[in-house]
Design a protein around this motif. Structure first.
Motif, PDB file in Angstrom:
ATOM      1  N   GLY A 297       0.814  -1.221   0.000  1.00  0.00           N
ATOM      2  CA  GLY A 297       0.000   0.000   0.000  1.00  0.00           C
ATOM      3  C   GLY A 297       0.839   1.259   0.000  1.00  0.00           C
ATOM      4  N   THR A 298       0.511   2.139   0.929  1.00  0.00           N
ATOM      5  CA  THR A 298       1.198   3.429   1.019  1.00  0.00           C
ATOM      6  C   THR A 298       2.700   3.252   1.206  1.00  0.00           C
ATOM      7  N   SER A 343       7.346  -0.314   6.527  1.00  0.00           N
ATOM      8  CA  SER A 343       6.058  -0.567   7.178  1.00  0.00           C
ATOM      9  C   SER A 343       5.841   0.408   8.327  1.00  0.00           C
ATOM     10  N   GLN A 344       4.701   1.037   8.328  1.00  0.00           N
ATOM     11  CA  GLN A 344       4.352   1.902   9.448  1.00  0.00           C
ATOM     12  C   GLN A 344       4.196   1.065  10.701  1.00  0.00           C
ATOM     13  N   SER A 345       3.339   0.063  10.628  1.00  0.00           N
ATOM     14  CA  SER A 345       2.992  -0.715  11.827  1.00  0.00           C
ATOM     15  C   SER A 345       4.101  -1.665  12.241  1.00  0.00           C
ATOM     16  N   THR A 348       2.649  -5.783   9.341  1.00  0.00           N
ATOM     17  CA  THR A 348       1.985  -6.273   8.127  1.00  0.00           C
ATOM     18  C   THR A 348       2.557  -7.641   7.768  1.00  0.00           C
ATOM     19  N   VAL A 394      -6.602   5.246   9.796  1.00  0.00           N
ATOM     20  CA  VAL A 394      -6.304   4.125   8.888  1.00  0.00           C
ATOM     21  C   VAL A 394      -5.522   4.629   7.668  1.00  0.00           C
ATOM     22  N   SER A 396      -2.814   6.322   5.913  1.00  0.00           N
ATOM     23  CA  SER A 396      -1.468   6.693   6.338  1.00  0.00           C
ATOM     24  C   SER A 396      -1.055   8.034   5.714  1.00  0.00           C
ATOM     25  N   LYS A 481      -5.176   7.370  -1.429  1.00  0.00           N
ATOM     26  CA  LYS A 481      -5.763   8.153  -0.333  1.00  0.00           C
ATOM     27  C   LYS A 481      -7.203   8.509  -0.651  1.00  0.00           C
ATOM     28  N   GLU A 484      -9.528   5.308  -0.574  1.00  0.00           N
ATOM     29  CA  GLU A 484      -9.796   4.615   0.692  1.00  0.00           C
ATOM     30  C   GLU A 484     -10.648   5.418   1.647  1.00  0.00           C
TER      31      GLU A 484
HETATM   32  C1  AGP Z   1      -2.559   3.425   3.788  1.00  0.00           C
HETATM   33  O1  AGP Z   1      -3.371   4.532   3.779  1.00  0.00           O
HETATM   34  C2  AGP Z   1      -3.178   2.148   3.910  1.00  0.00           C
HETATM   35  N1  AGP Z   1      -4.090   2.120   4.974  1.00  0.00           N
HETATM   36  C3  AGP Z   1      -2.362   0.908   3.660  1.00  0.00           C
HETATM   37  O2  AGP Z   1      -2.085   0.896   2.311  1.00  0.00           O
HETATM   38  C4  AGP Z   1      -1.037   0.685   4.438  1.00  0.00           C
HETATM   39  O3  AGP Z   1      -0.073   1.583   4.027  1.00  0.00           O
HETATM   40  C5  AGP Z   1      -0.575  -0.761   4.216  1.00  0.00           C
HETATM   41  O4  AGP Z   1      -1.536  -1.632   4.734  1.00  0.00           O
HETATM   42  C6  AGP Z   1       0.769  -1.055   4.810  1.00  0.00           C
HETATM   43  O5  AGP Z   1       0.766  -0.922   6.196  1.00  0.00           O
HETATM   44  P1  AGP Z   1       2.121  -0.859   7.013  1.00  0.00           P
HETATM   45  O6  AGP Z   1       2.823   0.387   6.581  1.00  0.00           O
HETATM   46  O7  AGP Z   1       1.697  -0.817   8.438  1.00  0.00           O
HETATM   47  O8  AGP Z   1       2.904  -2.071   6.661  1.00  0.00           O
END
Ligand code: AGP
Length: 602
Positions: A297-298, A343-345, A348, A394, A396, A481, A484
């Motif tokens: 994704g993002t 990855s933000q989280s 994933t 949600v 990002s 963006k 979603e």
């Molecule tokens: C972004 O707006 C989304 N919600 C999604 O694409 C997200 O970036 C993707 O699921 C990856 O998540 P992560 O960065 O936590 O790995």
């Protein structure tokens, strides 16, 4: 996905569980439920319902007890219904589950419980199995059950005959545990527990925690005691409110100048890029002959910006993979391949599994992660943390811009090592990078202009976005963006591609968003804009100020940076654009339908 929580202690469990579930709701919000041990009835009483935690809260104010488990669901097996909501109870065992039990159909038949199940979920089978093996020793029962489960799982478990304890076990799906003054806690994410403890631990895979009021004891599956490493709780997690903004997304858009500044300034010193504080083994930069970026994704879109910049400045080939496709695409991996996971989280699962695959095949690895001590951060040889702070919406925003910023730093570092950049060029590069936070601030200060343009989109069902060069990957992110959070179908195209088919879809009711920030592509992009205008499309332009000699009314002038540095401010403007479309449509900007912030199913 799904968020789980458990508590046992001296306070009423219900309030703690509900509060925790609210902060875990980003992991799924199809339904919610809690189970609390009731001393009079001598059993775990369950209440659950479809909808948000707020709905559950209203239905549970009569629940009393000091030990309980809770769940917020993103549906996988079984539709969105009250009966498929968690907790699930079988015999004397109540469970909440995050993950997917892949052998649930086989288990159903071998256990012969088809007619006894109350839900269509895979999760209920975990309760069935544990109940089958329970004979006064919970650790043995859980251990035996877990050995028969395949797939991913984090489980929180209660037994009717053990009033004051919660048990938890996991494979892949995360669980953190901590003890505080008021008792002991477990959850999918420390964000739900940060206010209760100064330190916590991540439950090791295939180990079982016995959580009582006074202490948490961790066993391996052979019942040997183990001692996981304690981690300090990040104080920034303790305050994560909306600060007066209507939605987290707007708050997070507005936090970008400081997030990008923090990310850059701690790694630029006297014009040089340093990853010293990240403890990066710099050999990964000097050794690497090619780079594979893996993300979803993002985060994957940030990787595309990285590809453009690294290939231009370092002359190293960069391939960007959708993490879910990586290991199935016969990727070429050698000892000099550097894998960069984004990855933000940090949770994933597609990205995590792809990272493990790359490591098994001897790739060097760096991960760009926002959440500290997350699974991807722990799995990776090297980690560069984005200093964005908690991202709750949600959609990002600040994670993307800080991830992109890190890619510029990596490009500068490799270009310097490979002698593709001399001192002066490096100084100019980092100097320009440091101007990005102010340029994003300028955009935020002009949000009303963006709002006016976004109002042109409110009744549209479809939109196209066109741009060339590095504007194209920036638009892929802008388009995601818009889709979603506003539910408008949007597609981004490299402008030159449009006439190879897609232009057939352009009508007077199709808005086209044009992004133009690249001098060398200016005249070609202007021609492409004219092509869609002459077919009746309403064009909304985001254009670098100095390029705007003859601008139309529907135009947002982007601040001046050198062309290569424009994607971050461009996307920030388009994030605000999507935000206004969504909020003006009256949608739940922070929790768009069908989505979850953390995607822990493949
Ligand atoms: C972004 O707006 C989304 N919600 C999604 O694409 C997200 O970036 C993707 O699921 C990856 O998540 P992560 O960065 O936590 O790995």
């Amino acid at each position: 996905m799904c968020g789980i929580i458990g508590y046992t202690g001296y306070d009423e469990a219900r309030g703690i569980l509900i509060k925790g579930l609210k902060s875990l709701e980003y992991r799924g919000y199809d339904s919610a439920g809690i189970g609390v041990y009731n001393k009079e009835k001598k059993e775990c009483i369950i209440k659950k319902c479809t909808g948000r935690v707020n709905t559950l809260e209203k239905k549970t104010d009569d629940m009393r007890g000091t030990c309980g488990i809770g769940h917020t669901r993103w549906a996988t097996h079984g539709g969105v219904s009250d009966s498929n909501s968690h907790p699930h109870k079988f015999g004397e065992v109540s469970v909440v589950h995050n993950g997917i039990i892949e052998n649930c159909e086989t288990l159903k038949h071998t256990l012969g419980v088809e007619n006894e199940l109350k839900s269509d979920t895979d999760s209920e089978l975990a309760a069935v199995l544990i109940d089958k093996y329970y004979n006064s020793d919970p650790i043995v029962a859980i251990s035996k059950a877990v050995k028969e489960l395949s797939g991913t799982f984090a489980l929180a478990i209660m037994f009717d005959s053990i009033p004051d304890a919660v048990y938890t076990v996991r494979n892949v799906s995360p669980i953190v545990c901590c003890s505080g003054e008021n008792g002991s806690f477990i959850a999918s994410d420390i964000i739900a527990l940060a206010e209760y403890c100064n330190e916590y631990f991540v439950l090791p895979e295939f180990s079982i925690a016995e959580v009582t009021k006074e202490k948490i004891t961790v066993f391996d599956l052979d019942k040997n005691i183990i001692h996981p490493q304690m981690i300090k709780t990040d104080s920034v997690l303790k305050s994560s409110g909306k600060d007066g903004y209507p939605f987290y997304m707007e708050k997070e858009i507005c936090e970008q100048p400081s997030a990008i500044k923090n990310t850059l300034e701690s790694r630029i010193s006297n014009g040089q890029v340093t990853f010293k504080n990240d403890n990066i083994d710099e050999a990964v930069f000097s050794k690497c002959k090619c780079i594979s970026v893996i993300a979803c994704g993002t985060a994957m879109h940030a990787g595309l910006i990285g590809k453009n910049i690294i290939e231009k400045y370092c002359r190293i080939p960069v391939t960007v993979y959708n993490a879910s496709e990586y290991m199935y695409s016969s990727p070429i991996i050698s000892n000099d391949t550097l894998v960069i996971c984004v990855s933000q989280s940090g949770e994933t699962i597609d990205t995590l599994e792809a990272l493990k695959y790359a490591k098994r095949n001897n790739a060097m690895s760096i991960s760009i992660v926002n959440v500290r001590n997350s699974s991807i951060a722990r799995e990776s040889d090297n980690v560069i943390y984005t200093d964005a702070g908690p991202e709750i919406a949600v959609a990002s925003t600040k994670a993307y811009t800080t991830q992109s910023a890190i890619f510029y730093l990596i490009a500068a570092k490799i270009a310097k090592i490979n002698k593709q950049m001399n001192e002066n060029e490096l100084f100019d590069f980092t100097n320009e990078l440091l101007k990005i936070p102010q340029s994003v601030e300028d955009i935020i200060n002009r949000k009303n202009e963006i709002h006016a343009l976004s109002s042109l989109m409110l009744s549209s069902e479809h939109a196209f976005m066109i741009g060339r060069g590095i504007d194209f990957p920036a638009l892929l992110e802008a388009s995601l963006k818009l889709k979603e959070i506003s539910y408008i179908h949007s597609e981004a195209f490299a402008s030159g591609e449009l006439k190879h088919g897609t232009i057939a879809l352009i009508t007077e009711s199709t808005p086209v968003i044009s992004l133009l920030t690249q001098e060398k592509l200016k005249s070609k992009q202007i021609s492409n804009v004219k092509e869609v205008q002459s077919r009746g499309a309403l064009v909304i332009s985001f254009i670098k100020k100095s390029f705007c000699d003859n601008c139309t009314d529907n135009c947002f002038l982007l601040p001046e940076l050198k062309d290569d540095f424009m994607p971050i401010p461009s996307v920030a403007a388009l994030q605000y654009f999507a935000y206004f479309v969504s909020s003006d449509k009256g949608l739940d900007v922070d929790k768009p339908r069908n989505l979850a912030k953390v995607v822990t199913v493949e």
